[in-house]
Scaffold this motif. Structure first.
Motif, short mmCIF file in Angstrom:
data_model
loop_
_atom_site.label_atom_id
_atom_site.label_comp_id
_atom_site.label_asym_id
_atom_site.label_seq_id
_atom_site.Cartn_x
_atom_site.Cartn_y
_atom_site.Cartn_z
N ASP A 112 0.85 -1.19 0.00
CA ASP A 112 0.00 0.00 0.00
C ASP A 112 0.88 1.24 0.00
O ASP A 112 1.92 1.28 0.67
CB ASP A 112 -0.90 0.02 1.24
CG ASP A 112 -1.93 -1.10 1.22
OD1 ASP A 112 -2.57 -1.28 0.16
OD2 ASP A 112 -2.09 -1.78 2.24
N LEU A 113 0.45 2.26 -0.73
CA LEU A 113 1.24 3.48 -0.88
C LEU A 113 0.30 4.67 -1.00
O LEU A 113 -0.68 4.63 -1.76
CB LEU A 113 2.12 3.36 -2.13
CG LEU A 113 2.96 4.55 -2.54
CD1 LEU A 113 3.98 4.89 -1.47
CD2 LEU A 113 3.68 4.24 -3.85
N TRP A 114 0.61 5.72 -0.22
CA TRP A 114 -0.18 6.95 -0.26
C TRP A 114 0.75 8.15 -0.36
O TRP A 114 1.89 8.11 0.13
CB TRP A 114 -1.02 7.11 1.00
CG TRP A 114 -2.01 6.02 1.29
CD1 TRP A 114 -3.33 5.96 0.92
CD2 TRP A 114 -1.77 4.83 2.06
NE1 TRP A 114 -3.91 4.82 1.40
CE2 TRP A 114 -2.97 4.10 2.10
CE3 TRP A 114 -0.64 4.32 2.71
CZ2 TRP A 114 -3.10 2.89 2.76
CZ3 TRP A 114 -0.75 3.10 3.36
CH2 TRP A 114 -1.97 2.40 3.38
N ILE A 115 0.24 9.22 -0.94
CA ILE A 115 0.97 10.49 -0.97
C ILE A 115 0.03 11.61 -0.53
O ILE A 115 -1.13 11.67 -0.96
CB ILE A 115 1.57 10.77 -2.36
CG1 ILE A 115 2.38 12.07 -2.34
CG2 ILE A 115 0.51 10.79 -3.45
CD1 ILE A 115 3.23 12.28 -3.58
N LYS A 122 -5.16 16.89 0.79
CA LYS A 122 -5.73 15.58 0.48
C LYS A 122 -4.64 14.52 0.37
O LYS A 122 -3.50 14.81 0.00
CB LYS A 122 -6.51 15.63 -0.84
CG LYS A 122 -7.78 16.48 -0.78
CD LYS A 122 -8.53 16.43 -2.09
CE LYS A 122 -9.82 17.24 -2.02
NZ LYS A 122 -10.57 17.17 -3.30
N THR A 123 -5.04 13.29 0.67
CA THR A 123 -4.17 12.13 0.53
C THR A 123 -4.67 11.28 -0.63
O THR A 123 -5.87 11.02 -0.74
CB THR A 123 -4.16 11.29 1.82
OG1 THR A 123 -3.66 12.08 2.90
CG2 THR A 123 -3.29 10.05 1.66
N ARG A 124 -3.77 10.87 -1.50
CA ARG A 124 -4.13 10.05 -2.65
C ARG A 124 -3.44 8.70 -2.57
O ARG A 124 -2.24 8.63 -2.30
CB ARG A 124 -3.75 10.75 -3.97
CG ARG A 124 -4.11 9.94 -5.22
CD ARG A 124 -3.97 10.79 -6.46
NE ARG A 124 -2.59 11.15 -6.74
CZ ARG A 124 -1.77 10.41 -7.49
NH1 ARG A 124 -2.18 9.26 -8.01
NH2 ARG A 124 -0.53 10.81 -7.71
N ARG A 125 -4.17 7.65 -2.80
CA ARG A 125 -3.61 6.31 -2.84
C ARG A 125 -2.97 6.07 -4.20
O ARG A 125 -3.55 6.41 -5.24
CB ARG A 125 -4.69 5.27 -2.58
CG ARG A 125 -4.16 3.84 -2.41
CD ARG A 125 -5.33 2.86 -2.33
NE ARG A 125 -4.85 1.54 -2.04
CZ ARG A 125 -4.87 0.98 -0.84
NH1 ARG A 125 -5.36 1.66 0.19
NH2 ARG A 125 -4.41 -0.24 -0.64
N ILE A 126 -1.77 5.52 -4.21
CA ILE A 126 -1.08 5.20 -5.45
C ILE A 126 -1.45 3.77 -5.84
O ILE A 126 -1.26 2.83 -5.05
CB ILE A 126 0.45 5.31 -5.30
CG1 ILE A 126 0.83 6.70 -4.78
CG2 ILE A 126 1.15 5.02 -6.61
CD1 ILE A 126 0.49 7.83 -5.70
#
Length: 272
Positions: A112-115, A122-126
């Motif tokens: 799992d990876l988020w930025i 806002k946080t976006r999932r990669i």
């Protein structure tokens, strides 16, 4: 480093982890050279370090222009001693200040990876298919900063070669299927691993046509106190084969004596 992002059945994953532990525990018989898979797994094991943090500097060079991005990286090895949670927080320059990248490695499933983007709050999932994309505009891909899963590669031992004032094993690793290769962005990698301590000192990445398109040089390994055989590489340089681009990730003030809270690595807290 990277772990392929394919889903697998939990039972099969646990069996793979158990097999890797057995492989690491069992030395080569009668002084024989270890297999390519054993070398790959021993090298990966040296990087499985418990809690640590360091000041980080990411330098991105395009011709004569250099952009620097500074911050802190935190790493926490999970109780399975296989997966790590890793957090990059950037403080400089102003246009990236507050940006955070969070990685949850997961051997039983997909990573799992988020930025987190402070400008949008806002946080976006990669997505898995995007982990081959550039990390913070550098020549490193997101996947390059995640651990590799040996079971998702076919390994071949090539001829030894001199490296970094030592002698290295050379292991070629090819993704087992097209989906894994596509998610990682390369068709194979070739790693040079020091014989004396199993530290990886270089990794070459090849595209679908079999051409090398970038090369990572790894140096500045420091031994971790009270964790025998564990090393942290404090300098990684990725050089593109074309375009005059390169990127360097350096670590300073490495501290492996401080326990890190698990809630530091929670996606919902990236903006705090």
């Amino acid at each position: 480093m990277i772990r392929p992002l394919t889903l697998r059945l939990a039972g099969a994953a646990l069996a793979g982890v158990a097999a890797a532990i057995i492989s690491l525990a069992a030395p080569a018989q009668d002084g024989a050279k270890p297999s390519a898979q054993q070398i790959f797994e021993r090298s990966s094991a040296t990087e499985k370090v418990a809690d640590w943090q360091a000041d980080s500097q990411l330098g991105i060079r395009q011709g004569e222009r250099v952009r620097n991005r500074g911050g802190v990286v935190y790493n926490k090895l999970q109780t399975d001693a296989v997966d790590s949670h890793r957090l990059f927080r950037f403080a400089t320059p102003a246009d990236v200040a507050g940006t955070a990248v969070l990685v949850h490695e997961n051997a039983a499933s997909q990573d799992d990876l988020w930025i987190y983007f402070p400008s949008m709050g806002k946080t976006r999932r990669i997505l898995a298919s995007n982990k081959k994309d550039s990390f913070m505009g550098s020549d490193f891909a997101y996947a390059d900063l995640m651990a590799q899963d040996s079971a998702d590669f076919t390994h071949t031992l090539l001829a030894d070669e001199p490296c970094a004032n030592a002698t290295c094993y050379v292991v070629q690793s090819v993704p087992r299927d097209a989906k894994t290769a596509a998610s990682l962005g390369y068709s194979k990698l070739v790693a040079a691993v020091r014989k004396n301590d199993f530290a990886a000192v270089s990794v070459r990445y090849f595209d679908k046509s079999g051409q090398e398109f970038k090369r990572q040089t790894i140096s500045g390994h420091v031994a971790v106190a009270n964790q025998p055989g564990k090393l942290i590489a404090t300098r990684r340089e990725m050089v593109a084969a074309k375009g005059g681009r390169s990127s360097v990730l350096t670590l300073k003030n490495v501290n492996s004596n401080r326990a890190l809270r698990e809630d530091l690595f929670i996606e919902s807290r990236l903006g705090q």
